[in-house]
Each structure stands twice: as structure tokens, then as C-alpha cells.
Design an enzyme around this catalytic site. Structure first.
Site, PDB file in Angstrom:
ATOM      1  N   LYS A 176       0.764  -1.244  -0.139  1.00  0.00           N
ATOM      2  CA  LYS A 176       0.024   0.021   0.011  1.00  0.00           C
ATOM      3  C   LYS A 176       0.887   1.500   0.149  1.00  0.00           C
ATOM      4  O   LYS A 176       0.444   2.387  -0.620  1.00  0.00           O
ATOM      5  CB  LYS A 176      -1.101   0.084   1.232  1.00  0.00           C
ATOM      6  CG  LYS A 176      -2.249  -1.029   0.932  1.00  0.00           C
ATOM      7  CD  LYS A 176      -3.086  -0.682   1.829  1.00  0.00           C
ATOM      8  CE  LYS A 176      -4.496  -1.555   1.445  1.00  0.00           C
ATOM      9  NZ  LYS A 176      -4.275  -3.070   2.071  1.00  0.00           N
ATOM     10  N   GLU A 180      -9.726   6.972   3.816  1.00  0.00           N
ATOM     11  CA  GLU A 180     -10.723   6.136   4.567  1.00  0.00           C
ATOM     12  C   GLU A 180     -10.018   4.764   4.716  1.00  0.00           C
ATOM     13  O   GLU A 180      -9.029   4.597   3.894  1.00  0.00           O
ATOM     14  CB  GLU A 180     -11.860   5.976   3.707  1.00  0.00           C
ATOM     15  CG  GLU A 180     -11.693   4.784   2.621  1.00  0.00           C
ATOM     16  CD  GLU A 180     -10.761   5.209   1.576  1.00  0.00           C
ATOM     17  OE1 GLU A 180     -10.591   6.329   1.292  1.00  0.00           O
ATOM     18  OE2 GLU A 180     -10.144   4.030   0.762  1.00  0.00           O
ATOM     19  N   SER A 196       1.539  -9.877  -1.177  1.00  0.00           N
ATOM     20  CA  SER A 196       1.333  -8.508  -1.016  1.00  0.00           C
ATOM     21  C   SER A 196       1.489  -7.868   0.399  1.00  0.00           C
ATOM     22  O   SER A 196       1.616  -6.741   0.481  1.00  0.00           O
ATOM     23  CB  SER A 196      -0.270  -8.286  -1.303  1.00  0.00           C
ATOM     24  OG  SER A 196      -0.930  -9.058  -0.400  1.00  0.00           O
TER      25      SER A 196
HETATM   26  C1  LIG Z   1      -5.034  -4.000   1.642  1.00  0.00           C
HETATM   27  C2  LIG Z   1      -4.545  -4.979   1.252  1.00  0.00           C
HETATM   28  C3  LIG Z   1      -5.181  -6.201   0.071  1.00  0.00           C
HETATM   29  C4  LIG Z   1      -6.015  -5.778  -0.666  1.00  0.00           C
HETATM   30  O1  LIG Z   1      -5.998  -4.493  -1.334  1.00  0.00           O
HETATM   31  P1  LIG Z   1      -5.730  -4.491  -3.011  1.00  0.00           P
HETATM   32  O2  LIG Z   1      -6.098  -3.200  -3.388  1.00  0.00           O
HETATM   33  O3  LIG Z   1      -6.839  -5.535  -3.501  1.00  0.00           O
HETATM   34  O4  LIG Z   1      -4.414  -4.812  -3.114  1.00  0.00           O
HETATM   35  C5  LIG Z   1      -4.123  -7.036  -0.049  1.00  0.00           C
HETATM   36  N1  LIG Z   1      -3.148  -7.617   0.756  1.00  0.00           N
HETATM   37  C6  LIG Z   1      -2.823  -6.922   1.706  1.00  0.00           C
HETATM   38  C7  LIG Z   1      -1.387  -7.241   2.351  1.00  0.00           C
HETATM   39  C8  LIG Z   1      -3.534  -5.550   2.091  1.00  0.00           C
HETATM   40  O5  LIG Z   1      -2.872  -4.817   3.074  1.00  0.00           O
END
Ligand SMILES: *Cc1c(COP(=O)(O)O)cnc(C)c1O
Length: 394
Positions: free
Chosen positions: A91, A113, A379
Site C-alpha cells: 500500500k 478512508e 502483497s
Molecule cells: C489492503 C491489502 C490487500 C487488498 O487490497 P488490494 O487493493 O486488492 O491490493 C491485499 N493484501 C494486503 C496485504 C493488504 O494490506
């Protein structure tokens, strides 16, 4: 120019996207639309962005050949380690890009938000870095559920304002942030956390996150002598980490793009976030997309064990990838995700975020050839999910 990486002037990917906003918001969104591309491709902006990605965020993140996971699934699996970024997920790539843009637009204040608090923390982090005032809207119910992240935001100097209307969750926080922006159009920038919202947000966020696939290409070339994998897998809440991991492969049909959304307790359980299976076309947060709704168009409250995938819609780019069949999408239950998260911990020594574990669970549902190169976008890291893992049992 392609319709993926170069969406049309009105911000449509095929029939999805656009900017469906109240007239009061038009000047804010229009200012962004007119200026974002010019600003973010200026040399000075790019230099500052890439320098901070390197020295502050810790990029490039490694592309790790997961030998044990590869052996288990009898294929070649690489993990793109977004979990090693500062603040523990992808993020920050986006919040950093947007705050630099906000500075160029002479904004002094940032609003955001947040649902689980991850985007709120990433926003509060870059605001601290840039000395900008930060207000994060968060549902009252979520504030209660996500205490550690609320504490982090406050420690970073952000003001967390509870949204007390409706279900007191993410969509109510979004409404309040929009209202704030309408009332403060000249000095405030609104940082949206995924590839959702009115144009130009989905495209802008995808461009900031596209550093993920830009690096994957370079790293694969170095490691195996070719830039393109056979598969890229990512989990999808709004879809920003997936959009970033797919971005530079969108044109290349030989690279198969695989998304994992959250099926919660099961597709037909009434408690899921499987937007593409259950959803219909509609308008959510300013863009035309696919969302879970009742017969008369009320947004259905989603459920997923992972707060980051607990979203009733999906970014318009993914709605288009789904409709055009360029992407393939799987719905993964809470249980399947938890098992995949525990497996990665045990055999690779990496505890993934439960969001990410949904992408890992897809490995159980697909068959690969031994020589296939499969990149999974890791992610985020699982520290924030420890309680959920403990309650699940291991
Ligand atoms: C917020 C988050 C997501 C989901 O958000 P996307 O916009 O779909 O990427 C996925 N993995 C993690 C670790 C997150 O913090």
C-alpha cells in the site's frame, strides 16, 4: 495505445470505470484528471518517487524462488516480496505516489478512508514523512476491531475520525471522507487506497503500483533469461496489488493473469466477498463496476476473514479483465486461505497476510507444468493477522 494501460479520456476500461460523482465533487476530481499524468511523469517527480521507493520503502523488493513450494506443486514458483516493504505491504507504493502528487498540487492536508486500518497506516506514514496534516475516516465498528492500527495512526500523528452512520464500517467511512473533501476542495487531497473510485483514481493507483511488475520483469530477466512468467497470481480486494503485478504484462497474452477473491464462508453462504461470482453491474464509490447488491440495488455487506479483501466491489480494471476473459479469477474460502497461509509459514518460513494467503490457495486449484514460471505477488506480511491465525489453530 492499449485500452488497459492507456484507458480512454473518460476513464473506461471497456464498459467499466468512469466518474460517477456528485456535482459538488466535480472540481476536485477534474483538477486531478487534468493534471495527474503530466505531474507524475515529470522527471523531478519520478526522481523523487523512485529515490523514496528505494531508500524509504526498501525497493526493489526481492523476487524469491520458493524452492520448497515449487517442489510441492511441481512447478517453478517465485514470490514477489511486497511484504518486505516499509509498513509491511504494497500500500505504501501508492500512498507515497499520491502524497508527492498532492504536494505538487499545493495541497496542505490529506484525508483517507480505511477499513482494517492498513491504508490508514500507510497514509499516516507518508503524511508524517512529508509533514502534512492527516485525517483518517474509519467506521466506529472497525475502530473497535482494529485497535493496533488505530494506535499506529495516532502515534504517527494522524487524527482518526469515527464514522457513526449506517453499518459504521468502510463504506460509511468512505462517505464521510467524500463529504469532507466536498467541503474542503482547495487545500485537501483525498488519498484512495486501491484501484477504485472515480477516474482518474483507478488508473493513477495502478500506475503507482506498476513498479511491482516493472521490477518482476527485470528480476526474471536476470534470473532466468526471460522477462515474462507464464502466470502471475495475486489476491484482490479492490485490486491494487493485483493491478500493479499485472500491469506490464497486460499486453502479453502469453502471461496468464490470475486473481483470487474472497469467498468467505462459501459462495452461497451469504457471508462472502466473491464479487465476480455474485455481483452485478452497478455504480460503487464513483465508478461503474461489478458489485454485490440486492435486487433493488442496495450494496450487500461483504464478509471475509481478511479485512483487506472485505470489499463489496472490485476495481473497474478487474471487472474488465473478467468480462473480456483476459484474467481468470478464483473464489477462495476463509478456510482454504488459512491453510495456504499456514503452509507457506511451515515450508518457506514466511508468514503471509491472510489477504495474500488467498492467492497462495489458488495453487491447490490449478495444475501447472513442471517448467512453468509462476509469480505470486506476496502483497503483505502476516504479523497483523497473528490473532486470527491463533484463533484458527495450528
Ligand atoms: C489492503 C491489502 C490487500 C487488498 O487490497 P488490494 O487493493 O486488492 O491490493 C491485499 N493484501 C494486503 C496485504 C493488504 O494490506
Amino acid at each position: 495505445m492499449s485500452i488497459y494501460t492507456q484507458i480512454n479520456q473518460k476513464g473506461y476500461y471497456g464498459s467499466f470505470g468512469g466518474a460517477y460523482i456528485p456535482e459538488m465533487l466535480y472540481p476536485n476530481v477534474e483538477e486531478l484528471r487534468q493534471k495527474y499524468l503530466e505531474i507524475i511523469y515529470e522527471k523531478e517527480f519520478q526522481d523523487e518517487f523512485y529515490q523514496l521507493l528505494r531508500d524509504y520503502v526498501g525497493r526493489p523488493t526481492p523476487l524469491y524462488f520458493a524452492q520448497n513450494l515449487s517442489q510441492k506443486y511441481n512447478t517453478q514458483i517465485y514470490l514477489k516480496r511486497e511484504d518486505l516493504n516499509h509498513t509491511g505491504a504494497h500500500k505504501i507504493n501508492n500512498t507515497l505516489g499520491q502524497i508527492l502528487l498532492a504536494k505538487k498540487l499545493n495541497k496542505q492536508k490529506i484525508i483517507a478512508e480505511t477499513g482494517a486500518g492498513q491504508h490508514g497506516v500507510a497514509t499516516a506514514t507518508v503524511c508524517a514523512l512529508m509533514g502534512m496534516e492527516c485525517i483518517v475516516y474509519m467506521g466506529e465498528v472497525d475502530i473497535e476491531r482494529q485497535k493496533p492500527n488505530v494506535a499506529r495512526m495516532k502515534m504517527l500523528g494522524a487524527k482518526v475520525i469515527p464514522a457513526k452512520s449506517g453499518s459504521k464500517t468502510l463504506k460509511d467511512a468512505t462517505n464521510e471522507a467524500m463529504r469532507h473533501w466536498i467541503n474542503n476542495p482547495t487545500d485537501t487531497h483525498y488519498i484512495i487506497g486501491s484501484v477504485v473510485g472515480p477516474h482518474p483514481y483507478p488508473d493513477m493507483v495502478a500506475r503507482f503500483q506498476s513498479v511491482i511488475s516493472e521490477e518482476i520483469k527485470k528480476q526474471l530477466l536476470e534470473k532466468i533469461g526471460r522477462e515474462n512468467p507464464d502466470y502471475v497470481l495475486a489476491c484482490i480486494g479492490g485490486g491494487s496489488n493485483a493491478a500493479g503485478a499485472f500491469y506490464h504484462f497486460l499486453e502479453d497474452k502469453n502471461v496468464k493473469l490470475i486473481g483470487a477473491e474472497a469467498a468467505g464462508l462459501g459462495i452461497s453462504s451469504g457471508k462472502s466477498a466473491a464479487t465476480l461470482v455474485l455481483g452485478k453491474i452497478g455504480i460503487l464509490h464513483g465508478s461503474k463496476t461489478i458489485l454485490m447488491q440486492t435486487k433493488d440495488g442496495q450494496v450487500v455487506e461483504p464478509h471475509s476473514i481478511s479485512a483487506g479483501l472485505d470489499y463489496p466491489g472490485i476495481g473497474p480494471i478487474h471487472a474488465h479483465l473478467f468480462e473480456s476473459k483476459r484474467g481468470e479469477f478464483y473464489a477462495i474460502t476463509d478456510d482454504e486461505a488459512m491453510k495456504a497461509g499456514l503452509l507457506l509459514s511451515r515450508i518457506e518460513g514466511i508468514i503471509p497476510a491472510i489477504e495474500t494467503a488467498h492467492a497462495l490457495a489458488v495453487l491447490e486449484k490449478m495444475t501447472f507444468k513442471k517448467e512453468d514460471v509462476v509469480v505470486i505477488n506476496l502483497s503483505g506480511r502476516g504479523d497483523k493477522d497473528l490473532d486470527t491465525y491463533i484463533n484458527y489453530g495450528f
